[in-house]
Scaffold this motif. Structure first.
Motif, PDB file in Angstrom:
ATOM      1  N   VAL A   5       0.864  -1.133  -0.111  1.00 11.77           N
ATOM      2  CA  VAL A   5       0.023   0.211   0.020  1.00 11.77           C
ATOM      3  C   VAL A   5       0.968   1.152  -0.045  1.00 11.77           C
ATOM      4  O   VAL A   5       0.725   2.206  -0.710  1.00 11.77           O
ATOM      5  N   ARG A   6       1.951   1.195   0.729  1.00  9.38           N
ATOM      6  CA  ARG A   6       2.895   2.380   0.966  1.00  9.38           C
ATOM      7  C   ARG A   6       3.762   2.568  -0.360  1.00  9.38           C
ATOM      8  O   ARG A   6       3.713   3.724  -0.622  1.00  9.38           O
ATOM      9  N   GLN A   7       3.902   1.492  -1.210  1.00 10.69           N
ATOM     10  CA  GLN A   7       4.532   1.695  -2.338  1.00 10.69           C
ATOM     11  C   GLN A   7       3.694   2.162  -3.436  1.00 10.69           C
ATOM     12  O   GLN A   7       4.001   3.214  -4.068  1.00 10.69           O
ATOM     13  N   GLU A   8       2.497   1.918  -3.426  1.00  9.40           N
ATOM     14  CA  GLU A   8       1.303   2.344  -4.460  1.00  9.40           C
ATOM     15  C   GLU A   8       1.095   3.639  -4.055  1.00  9.40           C
ATOM     16  O   GLU A   8       0.892   4.668  -5.133  1.00  9.40           O
ATOM     17  N   LEU A   9       0.818   4.082  -2.799  1.00  8.45           N
ATOM     18  CA  LEU A   9       0.749   5.487  -2.683  1.00  8.45           C
ATOM     19  C   LEU A   9       1.751   6.373  -3.078  1.00  8.45           C
ATOM     20  O   LEU A   9       1.473   7.633  -3.416  1.00  8.45           O
ATOM     21  N   GLN A  10       2.932   6.118  -2.706  1.00 11.06           N
ATOM     22  CA  GLN A  10       4.051   6.841  -2.991  1.00 11.06           C
ATOM     23  C   GLN A  10       4.260   6.947  -4.727  1.00 11.06           C
ATOM     24  O   GLN A  10       4.111   8.211  -5.155  1.00 11.06           O
ATOM     25  N   ALA A  11       3.696   5.973  -5.430  1.00  8.30           N
ATOM     26  CA  ALA A  11       3.589   6.048  -6.828  1.00  8.30           C
ATOM     27  C   ALA A  11       2.487   7.217  -7.039  1.00  8.30           C
ATOM     28  O   ALA A  11       2.543   7.861  -8.107  1.00  8.30           O
ATOM     29  N   ASP A  12       1.398   7.237  -6.515  1.00  2.00           N
ATOM     30  CA  ASP A  12       0.298   8.278  -6.804  1.00  2.00           C
ATOM     31  C   ASP A  12       0.936   9.698  -6.327  1.00  2.00           C
ATOM     32  O   ASP A  12       0.439  10.396  -7.048  1.00  2.00           O
ATOM     33  N   CYS A  13       1.627   9.701  -5.358  1.00  2.00           N
ATOM     34  CA  CYS A  13       2.235  10.778  -5.008  1.00  2.00           C
ATOM     35  C   CYS A  13       3.310  11.456  -6.024  1.00  2.00           C
ATOM     36  O   CYS A  13       3.386  12.557  -6.090  1.00  2.00           O
ATOM     37  N   LEU A  14       4.240  10.256  -6.534  1.00  2.00           N
ATOM     38  CA  LEU A  14       5.075  10.945  -7.535  1.00  2.00           C
ATOM     39  C   LEU A  14       4.276  11.182  -8.984  1.00  2.00           C
ATOM     40  O   LEU A  14       4.984  12.024  -9.607  1.00  2.00           O
ATOM     41  N   ALA A  15       3.036  10.658  -9.221  1.00  4.02           N
ATOM     42  CA  ALA A  15       2.385  11.048 -10.321  1.00  4.02           C
ATOM     43  C   ALA A  15       1.841  12.494 -10.080  1.00  4.02           C
ATOM     44  O   ALA A  15       1.832  13.364 -11.076  1.00  4.02           O
ATOM     45  N   GLY A  16       1.631  13.008  -8.885  1.00  3.42           N
ATOM     46  CA  GLY A  16       1.196  14.355  -8.386  1.00  3.42           C
ATOM     47  C   GLY A  16       2.625  15.201  -8.732  1.00  3.42           C
ATOM     48  O   GLY A  16       2.226  16.269  -9.176  1.00  3.42           O
ATOM     49  N   VAL A  17       3.525  14.806  -8.410  1.00  2.00           N
ATOM     50  CA  VAL A  17       4.530  15.384  -8.330  1.00  2.00           C
ATOM     51  C   VAL A  17       4.977  15.838 -10.004  1.00  2.00           C
ATOM     52  O   VAL A  17       5.046  16.902 -10.723  1.00  2.00           O
TER      53      VAL A  17
END
Length: 294
Positions: A205-217
Motif C-alpha cells: 500500500v505504501r509503495q502504491e501510494l508513493q507512486a500516486d504522490c510521484l504522479a502528482g509531482v
C-alpha cells in the motif's frame, strides 16, 4: 487537457496484435512455452542419465529465450494513431520532468519503455493479460499498457477524461522512479524477509501510494512548464484515484471491505497522496514509508 503540447517520446513500442507473448504449455522465465509432454520427457531423461531435470529445463528454456522474438522488439505506433500519440505525449513529458528532477539531484534519469499491447503480453515479470490492468515490471524497467483499460475506466469506474488517463500512465512511471531510487529493491528484500506486504498500512500500500504522490509531482511540474491543464482536469485525476481505491473496488466486487487484503490503499488515501505530490511538486513530500498516517 492540451496534451498535444507535450513532446512525443520515442520509447513507445507497439506490440498490439502480437500473439507471440501467448502460447500453450507451461512457461519458465517468461520465455517460450514447453508442453507438458516435453517436460515429462525431459524429467524422464534426467532420471535415466542421472542429471538434474531442473537443470536441463533451465538450459533449454534459456536457449529458447535467447532465440525467441519478444514483443519489445516491435515497431513504433503508426503516426495516425491518436491514442498512441496521446500516450507518447504523456510519456515524453514524464521523461522531461523526471530527467530535470534527477539532474537537479545530481543523478541521471533512465527513460523507461512503454509497451502497448492487446489481450496479453509477455514481460520479464511473466505473462499478463488485459485483466491485470496497466503495470510496471522492474525486471525489464518497462511499463505495459492495454489501452482498452481506458475504456474500462470510463465505463466501469466512471473515470473518464484524458487527464485521468495521464494519471494512470504517470502512476506506472512513478514505479519506474521508485526502481531508480532503490525502493523496488528494498521491497523485494522486505518480501524475502517475510515482512508484512499486504493489508492496510502494509508495504505494498505504501509503495502504491508513493507512486500516486510521484504522479502528482509530475503533474505539478508538467503544468508549470506547459500550462496544459484545462478546467476539470485535476478533478478527472482525483476521480480516477478515488474510483480505484481498494475499499471501493472490494465493496463493488464482493459487497464488503477487507482491509487485511489491501494492496493499493483506500480511495481517500490515493486522492490524498496525489494531491500531496501536486501541491508543491516535491519528491521529499512523498515518503509514504515514513508516514504514520496514510
Amino acid at each position: 487537457m492540451l496534451w498535444k503540447k507535450g513532446r512525443r517520446s520515442d520509447n513507445v513500442v507497439d506490440a498490439r496484435g502480437d500473439d507471440s507473448g501467448g502460447g500453450g504449455g507451461m512457461r519458465f522465465g517468461g520465455g517460450k512455452g514447453l508442453s507438458l509432454g516435453a517436460i515429462l520427457l525431459i524429467v524422464g531423461i534426467g532420471w535415466i542419465t542421472g542429471q538434474d531435470p531442473l537443470q536441463i529445463l533451465g538450459q533449454l528454456t534459456g536457449q529458447m529465450e535467447q532465440s525467441a522474438p519478444t514483443s519489445q522488439t516491435r515497431q513504433a505506433p503508426p503516426a495516425n494513431d491518436e491514442q498512441a500519440e496521446f500516450v507518447g505525449s504523456i510519456l515524453g513529458d514524464t521523461e522531461d520532468t523526471w530527467g530535470a528532477i534527477f539532474q537537479q539531484a545530481g543523478r541521471q534519469y533512465k527513460d523507461p519503455t512503454l509497451v502497448l499491447f492487446s489481450n496479453r503480453v509477455n514481460s520479464a515479470c511473466g505473462m499478463a493479460t488485459s485483466a491485470s490492468g496497466p503495470f510496471y515490471c522492474p525486471a525489464d524497467q518497462k511499463v505495459y499498457l492495454d489501452m482498452a483499460f481506458f475504456q474500462e475506466m470510463s465505463q466501469r469506474f466512471k473515470a473518464a477524461g484524458d487527464f485521468a488517463q495521464a494519471y494512470v500512465i504517470a502512476h506506472e512511471v512513478g514505479h519506474h522512479v521508485q526502481t531508480l531510487l532503490g525502493v523496488s529493491a528494498k521491497m523485494q528484500t522486505a518480501r524475502q524477509q517475510g515482512r508484512q506486504m499486504e493489508g492496510d498500512g502494509g508495504l505494498l500500500v505504501r509503495q502504491e501510494l508513493q507512486a500516486d504522490c510521484l504522479a502528482g509531482v509530475w503533474a505539478y511540474s508538467a503544468q508549470k512548464r506547459l500550462n496544459w491543464l484545462e478546467p476539470g482536469d485535476i478533478e478527472e485525476a482525483l476521480n480516477a484515484a478515488n474510483a480505484i481505491g481498494d475499499d471501493r473496488l472490494q465493496q463493488q466486487g464482493q459487497g464488503r471491505v477487507v482491509p487485511d487484503s489491501f494492496t493499493h490503499g483506500t480511495s481517500a488515501q490515493r486522492v490524498r497522496w496525489f494531491k500531496t505530490g501536486f501541491a508543491q511538486g516535491q519528491v521529499g513530500q512523498c515518503d509514504t514509508f515514513a508516514a504514520k498516517n496514510l
